[in-house]
Motif scaffolding. Structure first.
Motif, mmCIF file in Angstrom:
data_model
loop_
_atom_site.group_PDB
_atom_site.id
_atom_site.type_symbol
_atom_site.label_atom_id
_atom_site.label_comp_id
_atom_site.label_asym_id
_atom_site.label_seq_id
_atom_site.Cartn_x
_atom_site.Cartn_y
_atom_site.Cartn_z
ATOM 1 N N ASN A 638 36.030 48.302 37.705
ATOM 2 C CA ASN A 638 36.055 47.319 38.787
ATOM 3 C C ASN A 638 34.632 47.055 39.259
ATOM 4 O OD1 ASN A 638 36.615 45.650 40.896
ATOM 5 N ND2 ASN A 638 37.805 47.127 42.075
ATOM 6 N N VAL A 639 34.031 45.998 38.733
ATOM 7 C CA VAL A 639 32.634 45.677 39.033
ATOM 8 C C VAL A 639 32.496 44.869 40.307
ATOM 9 C CG1 VAL A 639 32.056 45.705 36.574
ATOM 10 C CG2 VAL A 639 32.684 43.543 37.667
ATOM 11 N N LYS A 640 33.575 44.556 40.966
ATOM 12 C CA LYS A 640 33.534 43.661 42.121
ATOM 13 C C LYS A 640 32.947 44.360 43.345
ATOM 14 C CE LYS A 640 37.837 41.723 40.321
ATOM 15 N NZ LYS A 640 38.274 42.899 39.544
ATOM 16 N N ASN A 641 32.192 43.582 44.131
ATOM 17 C CA ASN A 641 31.674 44.027 45.429
ATOM 18 C C ASN A 641 30.743 45.236 45.334
ATOM 19 O OD1 ASN A 641 33.495 42.092 46.825
ATOM 20 N ND2 ASN A 641 35.079 43.503 46.098
ATOM 21 N N ARG A 642 30.014 45.349 44.233
ATOM 22 C CA ARG A 642 29.084 46.460 44.067
ATOM 23 C C ARG A 642 28.068 46.116 42.982
ATOM 24 N NH1 ARG A 642 33.290 50.879 42.028
ATOM 25 N NH2 ARG A 642 31.622 52.293 42.687
ATOM 26 N N GLY A 717 29.108 42.816 52.954
ATOM 27 C CA GLY A 717 30.481 42.345 52.980
ATOM 28 C C GLY A 717 31.041 42.194 51.585
ATOM 29 N N LEU A 718 32.155 41.480 51.488
ATOM 30 C CA LEU A 718 32.860 41.326 50.217
ATOM 31 C C LEU A 718 32.711 39.917 49.684
ATOM 32 C CD1 LEU A 718 36.152 43.144 51.257
ATOM 33 C CD2 LEU A 718 34.194 44.114 50.061
ATOM 34 N N GLY A 719 32.803 39.789 48.363
ATOM 35 C CA GLY A 719 32.727 38.479 47.735
ATOM 36 C C GLY A 719 31.352 37.848 47.829
ATOM 37 N N LYS A 720 30.342 38.667 48.072
ATOM 38 C CA LYS A 720 28.983 38.139 48.193
ATOM 39 C C LYS A 720 28.373 37.911 46.815
ATOM 40 C CE LYS A 720 29.229 38.533 52.661
ATOM 41 N NZ LYS A 720 29.331 37.338 53.531
ATOM 42 N N VAL A 738 24.040 34.793 41.203
ATOM 43 C CA VAL A 738 25.448 34.486 41.407
ATOM 44 C C VAL A 738 25.609 34.347 42.916
ATOM 45 C CG1 VAL A 738 27.798 35.402 41.287
ATOM 46 C CG2 VAL A 738 26.252 35.671 39.335
ATOM 47 N N GLU A 739 25.950 33.162 43.384
ATOM 48 C CA GLU A 739 25.954 32.924 44.825
ATOM 49 C C GLU A 739 27.179 33.508 45.521
ATOM 50 O OE1 GLU A 739 23.555 31.937 46.567
ATOM 51 O OE2 GLU A 739 22.231 31.260 44.943
ATOM 52 N N LYS A 740 28.288 33.570 44.831
ATOM 53 C CA LYS A 740 29.482 34.193 45.417
ATOM 54 C C LYS A 740 30.316 34.760 44.298
ATOM 55 C CE LYS A 740 31.234 29.490 46.109
ATOM 56 N NZ LYS A 740 31.758 28.550 47.131
ATOM 57 N N SER A 741 31.016 35.853 44.598
ATOM 58 C CA SER A 741 31.766 36.576 43.573
ATOM 59 C C SER A 741 33.221 36.741 43.990
ATOM 60 C CB SER A 741 31.129 37.946 43.312
ATOM 61 O OG SER A 741 31.147 38.733 44.489
ATOM 62 N N VAL A 742 34.035 37.097 43.029
ATOM 63 C CA VAL A 742 35.464 37.335 43.283
ATOM 64 C C VAL A 742 35.609 38.679 43.970
ATOM 65 C CG1 VAL A 742 37.698 37.733 42.187
ATOM 66 C CG2 VAL A 742 36.165 35.949 41.305
ATOM 67 N N LEU A 743 36.304 38.707 45.093
ATOM 68 C CA LEU A 743 36.375 39.971 45.843
ATOM 69 C C LEU A 743 37.594 40.804 45.489
ATOM 70 C CD1 LEU A 743 38.606 39.933 48.413
ATOM 71 C CD2 LEU A 743 37.011 38.238 49.252
ATOM 72 N N GLY A 744 38.664 40.162 44.975
ATOM 73 C CA GLY A 744 39.905 40.898 44.763
ATOM 74 C C GLY A 744 40.291 41.096 43.318
ATOM 75 N N ARG A 745 40.757 40.056 42.677
ATOM 76 C CA ARG A 745 41.259 40.172 41.309
ATOM 77 C C ARG A 745 40.953 38.884 40.571
ATOM 78 N NH1 ARG A 745 46.134 43.668 39.327
ATOM 79 N NH2 ARG A 745 46.485 42.851 37.239
ATOM 80 N N PHE A 746 40.505 39.024 39.309
ATOM 81 C CA PHE A 746 40.193 37.849 38.515
ATOM 82 C C PHE A 746 41.458 37.074 38.158
ATOM 83 C CE2 PHE A 746 36.477 40.545 36.917
ATOM 84 C CZ PHE A 746 35.566 39.947 37.778
ATOM 85 N N SER A 747 42.490 37.789 37.758
ATOM 86 C CA SER A 747 43.639 37.122 37.166
ATOM 87 C C SER A 747 44.882 37.973 37.316
ATOM 88 C CB SER A 747 43.366 36.868 35.676
ATOM 89 O OG SER A 747 44.538 36.535 34.982
#
Length: 808
Positions: A638-642, A717-720, A738-747
């Motif tokens: 899980n690479v999101k938010n980090r 924060g999240l989704g940054k 990358v200006e904004k990212s997916v915070l929860g789940r891709f798919s």
């Protein structure tokens, strides 16, 4: 002890008595134990073959006259959707089956996907089958683990052990999320639950254009016929597979009956369908959902599928009136509904092809067909406005209507992931209140059913009004096949089947109803049926919302006399307070008996991954090798938010090599590291609304190379966003943001892949699977520590919950 506690105590005592050892001993004497014992040897054994003779090797044969069984389950359908039951969408193949058999107008489900399927295949209530919710929200309570116990064997197993061929095609969603990787365990996969063959997908939904499929336990890609890429979807592929299986099975063993469970996954979102189907419905839903309800209600009255005195229930205040929408909102909603109608019509067409195949091999008359229109009511999960990409809303973001308008013609196609507005779902549930997830009212639980068996059912075109439930299908199949419910299967004592056979209804439309009591519960929404009455309460959140826990003490119960009030329009709670109290007490008895307790309406907390086993819990370093593909998102890093780094170790051929090194997600959202024209490239896809790309300034030289991506997360924060730096052999070759990212789940259904990109492509730069043509040695991923605030964690859990809700 208060009244509720007294009834719970009494119910638990009665349950313990009912399930004591004395019952098990009596049951074992009366019912079969599977596998059946091998018959005694009837030959002669001497000292040599000359003074010996063998016995015949036993072959198990089905009981004489046992029919083929075809069980068809459609997904996310309302009572007023298909033309056969008054909907505006023509469904000629369901029509023809209904004319040859019986229409059941008081058949019920659990209001949600996995639970209904567990009840349908085991004959036990969904909580008894440990599936009180979807598997992704399971926890450690007996009724909610998401792991169907061995004590509730699926009907395929006794059928198989009595001589049936068994096969499952289409949607599963009855395997715990953490058991769907190559590492298994495979105990709850179809081929370990009585099915000889499986071809389909495992989760709650599938991309119809590029589904993640399995044949038995092996991941495969959908084979698209030459020249059909623009119009061949999973609906057609599944029908092709069913037809092929029937033809082969009847060619080899024409006298051996089959059991086929055919669950297309349609009409669950995403509503994907070829454009030629959508064009047939252009402009047909411009009247809007309010008018649609009125028109459908009139058709239902004319068809006789609702009683003449049925009332049309009003639109809830929470759903906007069609006339309140802007012109653009109406254009979007109409197009989404046209696409959904096309999807429904296409589904009917391809199931019809299967019916044609049965006729072609001469098996129609001796095939018992159940065609169930929905595992729950129509889905109210598409937001009030509808979506082009449902994963945007799942992650707490909003689509700009101008974006949807600009891509209106792409709705239903491979670049979309569309879902229609709540108002249309409500209209599909005519004449009832509410829809999917709302187990308290018939909009969520009353689904049309057609049963056909020409050799046995003579009242062709008849209507049956006895109250029945999904748990009643298994005992119906067993009675038709002349097979007893086993007391033990493969060494495990069985829970008694909790359904009742519907065979008694085949000959007599006025036969006395044999299902006297049935409970319903989902997310705290609950109801109890008893002898023509229903007491119910819609609890807490609205079905298109994804957060909230509410005080059960504030619930307001309703009471309906459904023998004279088909649509639950007249609440009699105030006039019948004693009956309402008695019904409430009965609910607690049933809840204790069937592992419904504890009631739990929580969502954020239940989405907590720590409540369930995980293959990746606590890990920050991962190494993947060639062939590591189709790994579920929940079991991948899980690479999101980090902050994180990705390093691909490759050997570049002399002629160069292109292709994907690593990919997660797909068209809906995700990231990929790939090589194009010899240049390493990293792309981050934010819901296809924004794409961020960092490419190398130089081509790769032949020989060994390490391609590394460092993603430095902004934090706060999240989704940054974050800074992406691209290296080749520790030399910086590119940088970008990358200006904004997916915070929860891709798919909801895409996966994590090494060396290629299965499913839909993350990037528009290539077509899937785009395997790397050089040599990929391994990929390493390192996740940096995170330091989220308490509010961040709550937001993450909310996003995870929304993702799980989307794949129900």
């Amino acid at each position: 002890m208060n009244r509720r506690q007294l009834f719970l105590s009494t119910a638990k005592g009665a349950l313990a008595s009912a399930l004591g050892w004395s019952w098990l001993r009596e049951s074992a004497q009366a019912q079969e134990v599977l596998p059946l014992p091998r018959p005694p040897f009837k030959g002669k054994i001497g000292t040599t073959y000359k003074d010996s003779f063998p016995d015949k090797i036993p072959i198990i044969s089905a009981p004489s006259g046992a029919p083929n069984v075809l069980l068809v389950l459609i997904d996310d359908c309302g009572f007023g959707q298909w033309g056969t039951f008054g909907g505006q969408i023509p469904t000629p193949n369901l029509d023809r089956l209904a004319k040859a058999g019986l229409r059941y107008t008081r058949f019920h489900t659990t209001a949600l996907c996995s639970p209904t399927r567990a009840a349908l295949l085991t004959g036990r209530n969904h909580h008894s089958a440990a599936t009180g919710n979807i598997t992704e929200l399971g926890d450690g309570y007996p009724g909610y683990s998401g792991q169907i116990p061995n004590s509730a064997a699926m009907v395929a197993e006794p059928l198989r052990q009595h001589g049936y061929s068994t096969a499952w095609f289409g949607k599963n969603h009855n395997i715990a999320d953490w058991e769907t990787s190559v590492s298994g365990p495979y105990d709850r996969w179809p081929t370990r639950q009585g099915f000889d063959h499986f071809y389909g997908f495992l989760g709650g939904e599938a991309n119809q254009w590029v589904p993640a499929l399995y044949r038995d336990n092996t991941p495969i890609e959908m084979e698209v016929p030459s020249g059909r890429k623009a119009d061949y979807t999973l609906n057609e592929a599944l029908a092709d597979e069913v037809i092929s299986h029937i033809n082969k099975q009847k060619s080899v063993t024409p006298d051996r009956p089959f059991f086929i469970y055919y669950a297309p996954g349609a009409t669950h979102a995403p509503h994907h369908v070829p454009k030629e189907w959508i064009d047939k419905f252009k402009g047909q839903f411009d009247q809007g959902w309010d008018r649609y309800r009125e028109e459908t209600y009139q058709r239902q009255l004319r068809l006789g599928v609702i009683p003449a005195d049925t009332k049309l229930t009003p639109r809830p205040a929470e759903i906007p009136a069609w006339d309140s929408l802007s012109a653009d909102q109406k254009r979007i909603a109409s197009r989404l509904m046209e696409t959904f109608a096309a999807y429904t019509a296409q589904t009917d067409f391809h199931v019809g092809r299967v019916l044609d195949a049965l006729e072609a091999v001469g098996q129609t008359d001796n095939t018992l067909i159940f065609w169930e229109i929905g595992d729950n009511g129509s889905s109210m999960e598409g937001t009030l406005n509808g979506t082009f990409n449902e994963m945007v809303g799942v992650n707490g973001q909003q689509e700009d209507p101008s974006y949807i308008l600009a891509h209106l013609d792409e709705i239903g196609g491979p670049k979309s992931y569309n879902h229609f507005p709540v108002g249309w779902a409500w209209a599909m549930d005519t004449p009832f209140q509410w829809g999917k997830q709302v187990a308290s009212h018939f909009g969520g639980t009353r689904n049309p059913l057609v049963i056909s068996w020409p050799n046995r059912i003579k009242d062709k075109g008849g209507i049956r009004t006895q109250f029945h439930h999904a748990v009643d299908i298994v005992p119906t199949i067993l009675e038709a096949a002349q097979i007893e419910q086993p007391s033990s299967v493969n060494g495990v004592a069985q829970k008694p089947i909790e359904g009742v056979s519907m065979v008694y209804t085949f000959d007599n439309p006025k036969a006395e109803e044999q299902r006297r009591v049935q409970y319903f519960e989902m997310f705290g929404n609950r109801a109890i049926y008893s002898d023509g009455w229903v007491a119910c309460v819609r609890h807490g959140r609205l079905p298109w919302q994804n957060i909230g826990s509410y005080d059960f003490a504030n619930d307001k119960w309703e009471l309906y006399r459904i023998e004279s009030d088909f649509s639950e329009a007249n609440d009699l709670a105030a006039q019948e307070p004693k009956r309402l109290r008695d019904m409430q007490d009965l609910f607690w008895v049933e809840a204790a008996k069937y592992d419904v307790l504890p009631l739990d309406d929580r969502f954020i907390e239940r989405a907590d991954p720590s409540l369930r086993p995980s293959l990746i819990a606590g890990r920050t370093d991962f190494t993947y090798y060639p062939g590591a593909t189709r790994i579920p998102e929940s079991s991948s890093p899980n690479v999101k938010n980090r902050s994180h780094s990705i390093a691909a170790y490759i050997d570049v051929p002399q002629a160069g090599g292109d292709g994907v090194l690593i990919a997660a997600g797909g068209t809906v959202a995700g990231y990929a590291l790939y090589i194009k024209d010899g240049k390493p490239t990293y792309e981050y896809n934010w819901f296809s609304l924004q794409r961020y790309k960092v490419a190398s300034s130089e081509k790769l030289a032949p020989g060994p190379a390490i391609i590394r991506v460092d993603f430095k997360y902004d934090g706060g924060g999240l989704g940054k966003g974050g800074v992406v730096t691209l290296f080749v052999n520790d030399t910086k070759v590119g940088e970008g943001r990358v200006e904004k990212s997916v915070l929860g789940r891709f798919s909801a259904d895409e996966t994590f892949d090494i060396g290629m990109d299965t499913g839909s492509p993350v990037s528009d730069d290539y077509a899937s699977p785009n395997p790397y043509t050089g040599k990929l040695l391994k990929v390493e991923i390192h996740l940096a520590p995170v330091n989220h605030t308490e509010n961040d964690i709550k937001t993450l859990r909310k996003a995870e919950l929304a993702a799980q809700s989307a794949i129900e």
